[in-house]
Design an enzyme around this catalytic site. Structure first.
Site, PDB file in Angstrom:
ATOM      1  N   ARG A 139       0.814  -1.210   0.000  1.00 45.46           N
ATOM      2  CA  ARG A 139       0.000   0.000   0.000  1.00 45.46           C
ATOM      3  C   ARG A 139       0.852   1.266   0.000  1.00 45.46           C
ATOM      4  O   ARG A 139       0.396   2.346  -0.329  1.00 45.46           O
ATOM      5  CB  ARG A 139      -0.882  -0.021   1.248  1.00 45.46           C
TER       6      ARG A 139
ATOM      7  N   LYS B  66       0.171 -19.738   7.216  1.00 45.43           N
ATOM      8  CA  LYS B  66      -0.566 -19.635   8.460  1.00 45.43           C
ATOM      9  C   LYS B  66      -0.436 -18.247   9.095  1.00 45.43           C
ATOM     10  O   LYS B  66       0.532 -17.575   8.785  1.00 45.43           O
ATOM     11  CB  LYS B  66      -0.091 -20.714   9.425  1.00 45.43           C
TER      12      LYS B  66
ATOM     13  N   HIS C  54       6.241 -24.199   6.549  1.00 46.13           N
ATOM     14  CA  HIS C  54       7.664 -24.113   6.184  1.00 46.13           C
ATOM     15  C   HIS C  54       8.475 -25.291   6.714  1.00 46.13           C
ATOM     16  O   HIS C  54       9.558 -25.578   6.213  1.00 46.13           O
ATOM     17  CB  HIS C  54       8.271 -22.756   6.579  1.00 46.13           C
TER      18      HIS C  54
ATOM     19  N   LYS D  66      12.029 -28.040   5.119  1.00 39.38           N
ATOM     20  CA  LYS D  66      13.321 -28.247   5.779  1.00 39.38           C
ATOM     21  C   LYS D  66      13.976 -29.506   5.210  1.00 39.38           C
ATOM     22  O   LYS D  66      13.312 -30.517   4.968  1.00 39.38           O
ATOM     23  CB  LYS D  66      13.142 -28.368   7.297  1.00 39.38           C
TER      24      LYS D  66
ATOM     25  N   GLU E  34      12.428 -24.295  21.222  1.00 38.42           N
ATOM     26  CA  GLU E  34      13.012 -23.010  20.824  1.00 38.42           C
ATOM     27  C   GLU E  34      13.603 -22.341  22.057  1.00 38.42           C
ATOM     28  O   GLU E  34      13.052 -22.464  23.157  1.00 38.42           O
ATOM     29  CB  GLU E  34      11.944 -22.098  20.244  1.00 38.42           C
TER      30      GLU E  34
ATOM     31  N   ASP F  10      -0.037 -22.383  17.188  1.00 42.18           N
ATOM     32  CA  ASP F  10       1.118 -21.836  16.464  1.00 42.18           C
ATOM     33  C   ASP F  10       2.037 -22.938  15.922  1.00 42.18           C
ATOM     34  O   ASP F  10       2.595 -22.805  14.836  1.00 42.18           O
ATOM     35  CB  ASP F  10       1.911 -20.916  17.419  1.00 42.18           C
TER      36      ASP F  10
ATOM     37  N   HIS G  23       3.096 -27.562  12.202  1.00 44.72           N
ATOM     38  CA  HIS G  23       4.427 -28.169  12.059  1.00 44.72           C
ATOM     39  C   HIS G  23       4.531 -29.553  12.718  1.00 44.72           C
ATOM     40  O   HIS G  23       5.008 -30.510  12.112  1.00 44.72           O
ATOM     41  CB  HIS G  23       5.508 -27.264  12.660  1.00 44.72           C
TER      42      HIS G  23
ATOM     43  N   LYS H  95       8.590 -22.453  23.862  1.00 39.59           N
ATOM     44  CA  LYS H  95       9.497 -21.315  23.719  1.00 39.59           C
ATOM     45  C   LYS H  95      10.302 -21.156  24.998  1.00 39.59           C
ATOM     46  O   LYS H  95       9.911 -21.651  26.054  1.00 39.59           O
ATOM     47  CB  LYS H  95       8.690 -20.051  23.446  1.00 39.59           C
TER      48      LYS H  95
HETATM   49  C1  BG6 Z   1       6.574 -20.372  13.114  1.00 44.62           C
HETATM   50  C2  BG6 Z   1       5.965 -19.982  14.431  1.00 44.62           C
HETATM   51  O1  BG6 Z   1       5.625 -21.014  12.305  1.00 44.62           O
HETATM   52  O2  BG6 Z   1       7.654 -21.268  13.346  1.00 44.62           O
HETATM   53  C3  BG6 Z   1       6.999 -19.346  15.334  1.00 44.62           C
HETATM   54  O3  BG6 Z   1       4.909 -19.058  14.204  1.00 44.62           O
HETATM   55  C4  BG6 Z   1       8.190 -20.247  15.482  1.00 44.62           C
HETATM   56  O4  BG6 Z   1       6.443 -19.050  16.615  1.00 44.62           O
HETATM   57  C5  BG6 Z   1       8.703 -20.694  14.116  1.00 44.62           C
HETATM   58  O5  BG6 Z   1       9.207 -19.514  16.159  1.00 44.62           O
HETATM   59  C6  BG6 Z   1       9.788 -21.742  14.255  1.00 44.62           C
HETATM   60  O6  BG6 Z   1      10.358 -21.988  12.993  1.00 44.62           O
HETATM   61  P1  BG6 Z   1      11.873 -22.471  12.841  1.00 44.62           P
HETATM   62  O7  BG6 Z   1      12.028 -22.723  11.384  1.00 44.62           O
HETATM   63  O8  BG6 Z   1      12.731 -21.350  13.370  1.00 44.62           O
HETATM   64  O9  BG6 Z   1      11.995 -23.702  13.667  1.00 44.62           O
END
Ligand code: BG6
Length: 491
Positions: free
Chosen positions: A51, A150, A180, A184, A218, A237, A242, A337
């Protein structure tokens, strides 16, 4: 060893949300790396759409800044940066009105034979309106692709509503729903490991496997995404997408072919075979935690500034799969996390030998474990029992048969491509194997919804855990109750 690069066909990639975080952090760097590898043909264009009132040159400058921020200087080669920037243009479009669509159509005109992909790198509330306008503006070619990511809904009903907007405008084969994790390297290797080797598949079932552990830990916290995260929590999330995808790839039957629908049909069958976790068993099958501050570091409550938040930053689940292959072999999954370190792995723990021939003095015979490490240090390790070398008689020790890809394949120091590099090129190639089909996402929500509902109606708050730990005590208990234990979270 250098990876083989097959150039893709000429394309126009239109990135809605072209000035946003996803475009800057992931898409532009991923495309740059593919250009550097020689995968982009001369006639490949990237059209940023947003935008902001920017000239094409101002947008290109922002793109260069993004490359400098997210790519190590050593990988920024002047000639390639110049070539890459030359591919980029910009159109100002207001996605909630008719402003700018004609300019976008003009830029695409006459290039109908090129691959055309629309990447919706912005909030899902814009997906429906954009899809409608794409259709109305006449810029969608028969082979156009639309890429979304997502959050695809926050429960089954909202996902269905969102998906209805997408499928109202596009057929399923136009839609590329990104997870994603599927891009990997090691996730794809999981399929190679299972289906390109005769060794494991005969053992890949409840007769030989005691249980499976899937960990995505994480060390970071919510990193400025508090507003989104506090509504989502770890179950939505990470688990809904995943972790369930990892579980599906580990548990699915061999597909007939490595073909998009064959693979996705098998994953869908796993999702549909998951035993429900709901109000009747949530206490014994699900644990949620929230990180507390430690040693001066902020806890989740301080990070998001919401004192009464009951959002979970950690989840552990015991998942049973009701089918012949897996009945009696639980899959334990956990994610969180601010844990001890960043580690993602799938550990397949085999059953004990039926009878040990060794005397007690030899030490315990440990179960074999096959550990598939997604990150860091991508690779596969098989934990075996061997004789402790040297004189001293028969003593057993556990030793790893280690295949860390970087060293085993002689590619030490070589960068592992980011998941987006693979996935964006798959979009251009028109290969949806590593993307989620609509019915998979729906089945995943259908399984997640009762857990969310049970937590909402229950009175228990998430259990606090120290930042930098392995998660809450109850997660350990989840395993102990079954006489098992989690592998350590150590990178
Ligand atoms: C994302 C989540 O889909 O994946 C995040 O929204 C998370 O909260 C991330 O940190 C982790 O991805 P990766 O590739 O760093 O393991």
């Amino acid at each position: 060893m250098v990876a083989r690069v097959v150039p893709v066909a000429p394309f126009d990639l239109v990135v809605f949300g072209g000035t946003g975080d996803l475009a800057r952090r992931k898409l532009l760097p991923a495309l740059y790396y593919r250009d550097l590898a020689g995968q982009l043909p001369d006639d490949a264009r990237i059209i940023g759409v947003a935008r902001s009132d920017l000239s094409a040159d101002a947008y290109r400058e922002r793109a260069v800044e993004a490359l400098k921020s997210f790519i190590p200087a050593a990988d920024l080669k002047d000639a390639c940066v110049k070539r890459f920037i030359g591919r980029i243009s910009y159109v100002r479009v207001d996605v909630s009105s008719t402003d700018g669509w004609d300019a976008l159509a003009a830029l695409l005109k006459g290039r109908e034979d090129r691959v055309r992909a629309f990447y919706l790198a912005l909030e899902p509330r814009f997906f429906g309106p954009i899809c409608e306008r794409l259709k109305a503006s006449g810029i969608v070619t028969p082979t156009s692709r639309v890429v979304v990511e997502k959050p695809l809904g926050d429960q089954l009903a909202s996902y269905r509503a969102l998906n209805a907007q997408l499928t109202h405008a596009f057929d399923e084969h136009h839609l590329y729903r990104i997870d994603h994790y599927l891009g990997k390297e090691t996730v794809q290797n999981l399929m190679a490991l299972r289906f390109a080797n005769a060794l494991f598949e005969p053992l890949w079932n409840a007769r030989h496997i005691d249980h499976v552990q899937i960990t995505v830990a994480e060390s970071v916290g919510v990193e400025g995404r508090g507003a989104y995260y506090d509504h989502a929590g770890a179950l939505r999330d990470m688990v809904q997408n995943h972790l369930l995808q990892l579980l599906c790839l580990t548990a699915m039957e061999p597909p007939g072919k490595f073909d998009p629908d064959d693979v996705r049909n098998e994953k869908l069958k796993v999702l549909r075979a998951l035993e429900p976790i709901d109000g009747s068993n949530v206490e014994s099958h699900a644990v949620r935690g929230q990180y507390a501050g430690r040693n001066g570091a902020a806890g989740y409550i301080e990070d998001v500034g919401a004192n009464d938040s009951t959002t979970e930053t950690f989840v552990a689940l015991k998942v049973n799969i009701a089918n012949w292959r897996w009945s009696g072999t639980p899959f334990y999954v956990r994610t969180g996390k601010r844990l001890r370190s960043r580690l993602s792995e799938i550990a397949v723990i085999f059953k004990d030998v039926p009878h040990s021939i060794f005397p007690a003095a030899a030490g315990a015979v440990r179960e074999n474990a096959l550990i598939i490490r997604l990150q860091p240090h991508e690779g596969i390790t098989l934990l075996m029992n061997i004789k402790d070398p040297g004189p001293g008689g028969m003593r057993l020790i556990e030793a790893p048969l280690d295949m860390t890809f970087a060293s085993s394949l002689g590619i030490k120091g070589l960068r592992m491509p980011d998941a987006y590099e693979r996935l964006v090129m798959d979009v251009i190639r028109g290969d949806p194997t590593l993307f989620m089909r609509g019915d998979e996402v729906e089945a995943a929500w259908a399984w997640i919804d009762p857990i969310l509902a049970a937590w909402e109606t229950g009175h228990r708050r998430p259990q606090l855990y120290d930042a930098g730990s392995s998660g809450p005590e109850d997660a350990l208990r989840l395993m102990h109750m079954d006489g098992r234990r989690w592998l350590e979270i150590e990178a």
